[in-house]
Design an enzyme around this catalytic site. Structure first.
Site, short mmCIF file in Angstrom:
data_model
loop_
_atom_site.label_atom_id
_atom_site.label_comp_id
_atom_site.label_asym_id
_atom_site.label_seq_id
_atom_site.Cartn_x
_atom_site.Cartn_y
_atom_site.Cartn_z
N LYS A 196 0.80 -1.09 0.25
CA LYS A 196 0.17 -0.35 0.25
C LYS A 196 0.98 1.14 0.05
CE LYS A 196 -0.97 2.26 3.33
NZ LYS A 196 -1.41 2.89 4.92
N ASP A 244 -5.81 1.37 1.10
CA ASP A 244 -6.01 1.32 2.12
C ASP A 244 -7.46 0.38 2.77
OD1 ASP A 244 -7.38 2.95 2.01
OD2 ASP A 244 -6.25 5.06 2.87
#
Length: 214
Positions: A121, A139
């Site tokens: 991420k 996320d």
């Protein structure tokens, strides 16, 4: 409504109504954004922004951070979540940048994930924000919103990322990441989504399911 139609309508709405979508983390260089994104794990951007000015002033470059002691870094970030791990990761990240990348923040996600404290991420955030790479960082907000409105049925972050990447045009992916984050942060919130304020509810799968008259 099939998924292609849902994507088309939602992308059009965001393009028309949120033409500018950017990270809310404050930074002045790729290195400082990397610090901020590492600090933002399981912490709000607003809180991170409260502490980064002092951090950025003390550590303007990888060398200054690599030379810092754990105690000094910890002292600057102790009010942010998981300060012990993050202090170690920040120092390790700076040392790895110097040892393996000449002090420069790499643009490739596969290179970025080699840095301590950097998962997929975080790597995708850096690649998309700094280098405008056509990747989507998933996320908690992106994961929740994508599944809720019907852009993905993925049970994992990796599957949701794959669905989004396969359905969002390449030139919009970096921006779409911010569309979904900001929508999840301020409108499609976790506990009580503000459907009355939502511009995409017309195409939202969950909204349709909950408002279908039987």
């Amino acid at each position: 409504m099939n998924r292609d139609e849902r994507y088309s309508n939602i992308i059009r709405w965001f393009s028309d109504n949120m033409p500018v979508a950017e990270t809310e983390l404050q930074y002045d260089s790729p290195f400082h954004l990397l610090i901020a994104v590492i600090l933002s794990a399981q912490c709000t951007d607003r809180r991170v922004n409260m502490y980064t000015p002092a951090i950025f002033e003390r550590f303007p470059d990888p060398q200054s951070l690599a030379d810092a002691s754990f105690e000094e870094v910890y002292g600057l970030i102790k009010s942010i979540t998981f300060p012990n791990n993050k202090a170690r990761n920040l120092i390790g990240m700076a040392r790895t940048l110097l040892d393996d990348f000449g002090g420069n923040v790499p643009s490739d996600t596969e290179e970025l994930v080699k840095l301590p404290g950097v998962g997929r991420k975080t790597a995708n955030v850096i690649a998309s924000v700094v280098y405008d790479k056509p990747v989507i960082a998933v996320d908690t907000h992106v994961f929740r919103v994508s599944r809720r409105i019907g852009l993905s049925d993925g049970e994992t972050v990796e599957k949701v990322e794959k669905d989004l990447t396969g359905s969002i045009p390449e030139h919009l992916r970096a921006k779409a990441h911010h569309w979904l984050i900001l929508h999840g942060r301020y409108v499609c919130t976790a506990r009580k989504p503000k459907c009355g304020e939502c511009g995409v509810r017309e195409w939202c799968r969950q909204y349709a399911e909950e408002n279908t008259v039987i």
